[in-house]
Write a protein that holds these residues in place. Structure first.
Motif, PDB file in Angstrom:
ATOM      1  N   PRO A 452       0.821  -1.214   0.000  1.00 56.70           N
ATOM      2  CA  PRO A 452       0.000   0.000   0.000  1.00 56.70           C
ATOM      3  C   PRO A 452       0.857   1.268   0.000  1.00 56.70           C
ATOM      4  O   PRO A 452       1.797   1.406   0.783  1.00 56.70           O
ATOM      5  CB  PRO A 452      -0.805  -0.123   1.302  1.00 56.70           C
ATOM      6  CG  PRO A 452      -0.850  -1.590   1.581  1.00 56.70           C
ATOM      7  CD  PRO A 452       0.455  -2.136   1.100  1.00 56.70           C
ATOM      8  N   GLY A 453       0.553   2.169  -0.924  1.00 57.55           N
ATOM      9  CA  GLY A 453       1.267   3.432  -1.014  1.00 57.55           C
ATOM     10  C   GLY A 453       2.559   3.390  -1.788  1.00 57.55           C
ATOM     11  O   GLY A 453       3.218   4.430  -1.948  1.00 57.55           O
ATOM     12  N   HIS A 454       2.961   2.200  -2.298  1.00 60.12           N
ATOM     13  CA  HIS A 454       4.239   2.072  -3.010  1.00 60.12           C
ATOM     14  C   HIS A 454       4.057   1.514  -4.416  1.00 60.12           C
ATOM     15  O   HIS A 454       5.017   1.044  -5.019  1.00 60.12           O
ATOM     16  CB  HIS A 454       5.202   1.170  -2.227  1.00 60.12           C
ATOM     17  CG  HIS A 454       5.599   1.737  -0.905  1.00 60.12           C
ATOM     18  ND1 HIS A 454       6.583   2.688  -0.748  1.00 60.12           N
ATOM     19  CD2 HIS A 454       5.111   1.502   0.345  1.00 60.12           C
ATOM     20  CE1 HIS A 454       6.709   3.007   0.525  1.00 60.12           C
ATOM     21  NE2 HIS A 454       5.814   2.293   1.223  1.00 60.12           N
ATOM     22  N   GLY A 455       2.874   1.550  -4.933  1.00 57.72           N
ATOM     23  CA  GLY A 455       2.656   1.084  -6.286  1.00 57.72           C
ATOM     24  C   GLY A 455       2.603  -0.425  -6.388  1.00 57.72           C
ATOM     25  O   GLY A 455       2.704  -1.157  -5.395  1.00 57.72           O
ATOM     26  N   SER A 456       2.472  -0.927  -7.639  1.00 56.03           N
ATOM     27  CA  SER A 456       2.330  -2.359  -7.891  1.00 56.03           C
ATOM     28  C   SER A 456       3.133  -2.750  -9.111  1.00 56.03           C
ATOM     29  O   SER A 456       3.364  -1.937 -10.015  1.00 56.03           O
ATOM     30  CB  SER A 456       0.854  -2.738  -8.097  1.00 56.03           C
ATOM     31  OG  SER A 456       0.062  -2.306  -6.998  1.00 56.03           O
ATOM     32  N   VAL A 457       3.546  -4.010  -9.135  1.00 53.75           N
ATOM     33  CA  VAL A 457       4.231  -4.585 -10.291  1.00 53.75           C
ATOM     34  C   VAL A 457       3.486  -5.859 -10.679  1.00 53.75           C
ATOM     35  O   VAL A 457       3.467  -6.830  -9.910  1.00 53.75           O
ATOM     36  CB  VAL A 457       5.706  -4.902  -9.983  1.00 53.75           C
ATOM     37  CG1 VAL A 457       6.379  -5.505 -11.233  1.00 53.75           C
ATOM     38  CG2 VAL A 457       6.449  -3.670  -9.525  1.00 53.75           C
ATOM     39  N   PHE A 458       2.864  -5.859 -11.861  1.00 56.37           N
ATOM     40  CA  PHE A 458       2.182  -7.046 -12.382  1.00 56.37           C
ATOM     41  C   PHE A 458       3.115  -7.726 -13.376  1.00 56.37           C
ATOM     42  O   PHE A 458       3.671  -7.068 -14.272  1.00 56.37           O
ATOM     43  CB  PHE A 458       0.872  -6.652 -13.069  1.00 56.37           C
ATOM     44  CG  PHE A 458      -0.218  -6.284 -12.100  1.00 56.37           C
ATOM     45  CD1 PHE A 458      -1.139  -7.234 -11.684  1.00 56.37           C
ATOM     46  CD2 PHE A 458      -0.318  -4.993 -11.586  1.00 56.37           C
ATOM     47  CE1 PHE A 458      -2.145  -6.903 -10.789  1.00 56.37           C
ATOM     48  CE2 PHE A 458      -1.308  -4.653 -10.690  1.00 56.37           C
ATOM     49  CZ  PHE A 458      -2.223  -5.602 -10.293  1.00 56.37           C
ATOM     50  N   ARG A 459       3.306  -9.037 -13.206  1.00 59.02           N
ATOM     51  CA  ARG A 459       4.223  -9.799 -14.054  1.00 59.02           C
ATOM     52  C   ARG A 459       3.453 -10.896 -14.785  1.00 59.02           C
ATOM     53  O   ARG A 459       2.779 -11.713 -14.154  1.00 59.02           O
ATOM     54  CB  ARG A 459       5.336 -10.438 -13.227  1.00 59.02           C
ATOM     55  CG  ARG A 459       6.317  -9.449 -12.609  1.00 59.02           C
ATOM     56  CD  ARG A 459       7.519 -10.199 -12.055  1.00 59.02           C
ATOM     57  NE  ARG A 459       8.488  -9.297 -11.465  1.00 59.02           N
ATOM     58  CZ  ARG A 459       8.559  -9.009 -10.170  1.00 59.02           C
ATOM     59  NH1 ARG A 459       7.685  -9.565  -9.340  1.00 59.02           N
ATOM     60  NH2 ARG A 459       9.472  -8.189  -9.708  1.00 59.02           N
ATOM     61  N   VAL A 460       3.583 -10.916 -16.095  1.00 62.17           N
ATOM     62  CA  VAL A 460       3.045 -11.989 -16.930  1.00 62.17           C
ATOM     63  C   VAL A 460       4.227 -12.842 -17.376  1.00 62.17           C
ATOM     64  O   VAL A 460       5.165 -12.342 -18.006  1.00 62.17           O
ATOM     65  CB  VAL A 460       2.300 -11.420 -18.152  1.00 62.17           C
ATOM     66  CG1 VAL A 460       1.847 -12.561 -19.059  1.00 62.17           C
ATOM     67  CG2 VAL A 460       1.125 -10.572 -17.718  1.00 62.17           C
ATOM     68  N   ARG A 461       4.198 -14.126 -17.015  1.00 60.45           N
ATOM     69  CA  ARG A 461       5.282 -15.042 -17.369  1.00 60.45           C
ATOM     70  C   ARG A 461       4.774 -16.055 -18.389  1.00 60.45           C
ATOM     71  O   ARG A 461       3.784 -16.760 -18.121  1.00 60.45           O
ATOM     72  CB  ARG A 461       5.797 -15.759 -16.119  1.00 60.45           C
ATOM     73  CG  ARG A 461       6.989 -16.679 -16.357  1.00 60.45           C
ATOM     74  CD  ARG A 461       7.421 -17.319 -15.036  1.00 60.45           C
ATOM     75  NE  ARG A 461       7.888 -16.306 -14.103  1.00 60.45           N
ATOM     76  CZ  ARG A 461       9.152 -15.876 -14.030  1.00 60.45           C
ATOM     77  NH1 ARG A 461      10.073 -16.405 -14.850  1.00 60.45           N
ATOM     78  NH2 ARG A 461       9.501 -14.969 -13.151  1.00 60.45           N
ATOM     79  N   LEU A 462       5.443 -16.113 -19.552  1.00 60.27           N
ATOM     80  CA  LEU A 462       5.073 -17.017 -20.627  1.00 60.27           C
ATOM     81  C   LEU A 462       6.305 -17.800 -21.071  1.00 60.27           C
ATOM     82  O   LEU A 462       7.434 -17.283 -21.012  1.00 60.27           O
ATOM     83  CB  LEU A 462       4.487 -16.250 -21.825  1.00 60.27           C
ATOM     84  CG  LEU A 462       3.190 -15.475 -21.565  1.00 60.27           C
ATOM     85  CD1 LEU A 462       2.903 -14.566 -22.749  1.00 60.27           C
ATOM     86  CD2 LEU A 462       2.035 -16.436 -21.332  1.00 60.27           C
ATOM     87  N   ALA A 463       6.077 -19.030 -21.518  1.00 61.49           N
ATOM     88  CA  ALA A 463       7.191 -19.862 -21.967  1.00 61.49           C
ATOM     89  C   ALA A 463       7.710 -19.363 -23.319  1.00 61.49           C
ATOM     90  O   ALA A 463       6.925 -19.021 -24.210  1.00 61.49           O
ATOM     91  CB  ALA A 463       6.749 -21.323 -22.073  1.00 61.49           C
TER      92      ALA A 463
END
Length: 485
Positions: A452-463
């Motif tokens: 909370p308050g520090h942003g987010s990192v979304f990661r999509v991992r594909l082969a």
């Protein structure tokens, strides 16, 4: 206490009572068998003793009356055969004698018979010794008979005593068994049947529409677990119903803006109104376009969620460059006025993956759109494509409101939105759920790192595809520093 342990203890007690009854029966049978054997031996001793007395008296009569009057003894025996029979009967009595006193008495009888027989064979001694020896032998046999009668009486008394004891023990065991069955029935009704009835009634009330019906968590451990499982299921269903109602309310709320814009466009076509300026018309049409776009995305998410839940999500995979697909999506957002700094970071060579291009672009659109919506104006949103071992990783990093650990657990669930997300941007909570299912349909994963308050990192991992691996090995290139575009 668990139902299994309770039943095991109950069956153990009943089995113990049954074992006691069986042991008592075995002991009684053994005692009665020994008593019967003793009685049989005593009766046989009495019979042989009486036959021996008859034989001795017959022998004495045979000797005194002479052969011309009584040529044969009992059974048609001669005098000498009768004497031999007397000794055989004494031997038989000696064999079946059970006490030392009885054997000593029979030894004395045999000695008297020896004296009697030898005196009868000597005329000089017959008158003087035969009579007293015969009387002593007969008296001894009477004592042997008395010993056997007493032994038979004691055996009968012992058998009667054990029979009475067995009757009492049998009645007591039967009473204990009946009492045990009664107690088990009452306890089973209280411990198992009543909780089961309560659970059944709670299920019936819940099925009839009483959504607040819950089963009492009472009774053995298994029934408590069953009641707890039902209560959790009921709570989950109630929560899902609340979420569905909230979803319907959210959909209805979200539909208002597009419908209002469409209503406004209809009003603009009314010939009775004053002519609008081109600038106002342009703003109105732009508003209508945005609202129709929102409506289109909402309906698309609903359709995708329905297809996913029905297992009919269609993918048309092909080998594509993840960098190219990501660049196209980012350029689309750069062409508009987002109010943010959108930065793209990709390597200097293709990162080939086997995906459905339209579906992967849909995932990127969702992640970038969320990053822009939940980040403060003027902040930077970074989109990067990297290669980690045998996987392609697509990252979307924002400087937004962040997500707590509790909210992360429900972030990818359908129709779930965090409280701060509901305040910052409209929506029904389907985008991330659909995005994760699309990525998982490609054999990949979608996760998030956030505070909370520090942003987010979304990661999509594909082969990565084998083509990409061979191309990179053939080029001899190591991963250079990421290039900023």
């Amino acid at each position: 206490m668990s139902l299994r342990a309770w039943l095991a203890a109950t069956m153990g007690v009943l089995a113990l009572l049954t074992l006691m009854a069986a042991t008592l029966l075995v002991v009684l049978t053994s005692v009665l068998d020994r008593s019967a054997e003793t009685l049989g031996t005593a009766v046989e001793g009495i019979r042989v003793s009486e036959e021996l007395e008859v034989g001795m008296l017959a022998h004495d009569r045979m000797v005194h009356e002479g052969p011309e009057r009584l040529p044969r003894g009992p059974g048609g025996l001669t005098r000498f055969e009768l004497e031999a029979s007397l000794y055989r009967q004494i031997g038989e009595l000696r064999r079946i004698a059970s006490t030392e006193a009885e054997r000593e008495q029979l030894d004395a009888v045999r000695a008297d018979v020896d004296v009697y027989v030898s005196a009868q064979r000597d005329p000089g001694r017959a008158e003087r010794e035969a009579g007293p020896a015969l009387d002593d032998a007969l008296n001894g046999l009477e004592q042997v008979i008395a010993i056997n009668v007493e032994r038979a009486r004691l055996a009968r008394l012992q058998a009667e005593r054990w029979n009475d004891m067995a009757d009492s023990a049998g009645v007591m065991l039967c009473g204990l068994l009946l009492l045990g069955v009664l107690i088990v029935s009452l306890l089973l009704r209280r411990v198992a049947f009543q909780p089961l009835r309560d659970i059944s009634q709670a299920m019936r009330r819940f099925g009839e529409g009483s959504k607040r019906a819950r089963a009492p968590e009472a009774g053995p451990a298994e029934l408590r677990d069953m009641a707890r499982t039902f209560n959790e299921m009921a709570n989950s269903l109630a929560h899902q119903q609340e979420q569905q109602l909230a979803f319907l309310a959210g959909v209805a709320h979200e539909l208002r803006n597009p419908l209002s814009a469409l209503k406004l466009s209809t009003a603009l076509s009314d010939r009775g109104r004053a002519q609008l300026t081109p600038e106002r018309m342009e703003r109105t049409l732009a508003l209508v376009g945005r609202q129709v776009g929102r409506l289109d995305r909402m309906v698309g998410d609903l359709l995708d969620a329905t297809r996913i839940e029905a297992g009919r999500l269609e993918l048309r995979p092909e080998v594509r460059d993840a960098c190219e697909l990501t660049r196209d999506v980012v350029e689309l957002y750069r062409s508009g006025d987002t109010g943010h700094v959108l930065r793209l970071e990709v390597p200097g060579w293709p990162v080939l993956v086997r995906v459905d291009p339209a579906r992967l672009e849909q995932v990127l659109h969702n992640l970038i759109s969320n990053a822009l919506k939940y980040s403060p104006a003027g902040s930077t949103v970074e989109v990067a494509v990297r290669r980690e071992q045998d996987a392609a990783v697509l990252c979307v990093t924002d400087q937004g409101i962040g997500i707590s650990e509790e909210e992360k657990r429900l972030l990818f669930a359908p129709f779930q939105r965090a409280g701060n997300a509901r305040q910052r941007a409209p929506g029904v909570g389907l985008g991330l759920s659909v995005a994760r299912r699309i990525v998982e349909g490609h054999g990949g994963s979608l996760d998030v790192v956030s505070q909370p308050g520090h942003g987010s990192v979304f990661r999509v991992r594909l082969a990565l595809t084998e083509v990409a691996s061979r191309a990179e090995e053939g080029s001899g290139l190591a991963s250079p520093p990421d290039t900023l575009h």
